[in-house]
Design a protein around this motif. Sequence first.
Motif, PDB file in Angstrom:
ATOM      1  N   THR A 277     -45.146  -3.050   3.555  1.00  0.00           N
ATOM      2  CA  THR A 277     -44.249  -4.039   2.948  1.00  0.00           C
ATOM      3  C   THR A 277     -42.900  -3.416   2.621  1.00  0.00           C
ATOM      4  OG1 THR A 277     -46.159  -5.175   2.009  1.00  0.00           O
ATOM      5  CG2 THR A 277     -44.017  -5.691   1.068  1.00  0.00           C
TER       6      THR A 277
ATOM      7  N   PHE B 220     -35.784  -3.724  -3.807  1.00  0.00           N
ATOM      8  CA  PHE B 220     -36.816  -4.727  -4.040  1.00  0.00           C
ATOM      9  C   PHE B 220     -38.201  -4.146  -3.774  1.00  0.00           C
ATOM     10  CE2 PHE B 220     -39.464  -8.322  -2.613  1.00  0.00           C
ATOM     11  CZ  PHE B 220     -39.425  -9.078  -3.771  1.00  0.00           C
ATOM     12  N   GLY B 221     -38.328  -3.326  -2.730  1.00  0.00           N
ATOM     13  CA  GLY B 221     -39.603  -2.707  -2.394  1.00  0.00           C
ATOM     14  C   GLY B 221     -40.086  -1.743  -3.466  1.00  0.00           C
TER      15      GLY B 221
ATOM     16  N   TYR C   1     -41.205  -3.813  -6.363  1.00  0.00           N
ATOM     17  CA  TYR C   1     -42.490  -4.405  -5.984  1.00  0.00           C
ATOM     18  C   TYR C   1     -43.624  -3.390  -6.116  1.00  0.00           C
ATOM     19  CZ  TYR C   1     -46.208  -5.647  -2.721  1.00  0.00           C
ATOM     20  OH  TYR C   1     -47.418  -5.873  -2.144  1.00  0.00           O
TER      21      TYR C   1
ATOM     22  N   THR D 254     -46.443  -4.299  -8.907  1.00  0.00           N
ATOM     23  CA  THR D 254     -47.723  -4.796  -8.406  1.00  0.00           C
ATOM     24  C   THR D 254     -48.705  -3.679  -8.093  1.00  0.00           C
ATOM     25  OG1 THR D 254     -46.905  -4.871  -6.134  1.00  0.00           O
ATOM     26  CG2 THR D 254     -46.693  -6.863  -7.452  1.00  0.00           C
ATOM     27  N   LYS D 255     -48.290  -2.707  -7.326  1.00  0.00           N
ATOM     28  CA  LYS D 255     -49.220  -1.678  -6.880  1.00  0.00           C
ATOM     29  C   LYS D 255     -49.370  -0.551  -7.899  1.00  0.00           C
ATOM     30  CE  LYS D 255     -50.005  -3.521  -2.867  1.00  0.00           C
ATOM     31  NZ  LYS D 255     -51.291  -3.988  -2.428  1.00  0.00           N
TER      32      LYS D 255
END
Length: 160
Positions: free
Chosen positions: A95, A110-111, A114, A118-119
């Motif tokens: 992603t 953004f990655g 993210y 989330t991870k």
Amino acid sequence: MRTSSSKKIFLFIGIIFLIGIIIGGIFVFSAEEWTKEIISSNINEMIQNIQNIKINNIYIHAISLSTILVLSLFIVGLPLAIIYVFYSGFSAGFTIFELVHIFGLKGLLFGIIYLLITKGLFFFLTSIFLINSIKLGTNIFLSFLKKGQKGEINTSRLKK
């Protein structure tokens, strides 16, 4: 210098997660151009859906964590839980690198956000479950080898 078994297990799980991220990135860059176009259109569609629909994934994460906890208690399930950590890293890397490929520096920022939101939390909770499950599984296995008194399990190894 002596490190605790928890730190070694956490390092092992972290390395598996990092390898998954790297292989996910390699997969993005080695994909053919038509595959990248399909992925780009799917990611753009996903971003539009996220803006329109509010979805709560807490139930999915709770089910995943409880499944990992139960699976890692068994000898057969422990490799499956470790494969899940690798898959989680692979999907995060895929992603992030795809976002970088599509949006450039903006996609990288953004990655990273993210990944952390989330991870990151999910990886931390998964690691705690796996560390405790590996310790418990090792303790149970060693207690069966020692043939403890009256079938009692020796819990002194869990405190390390």
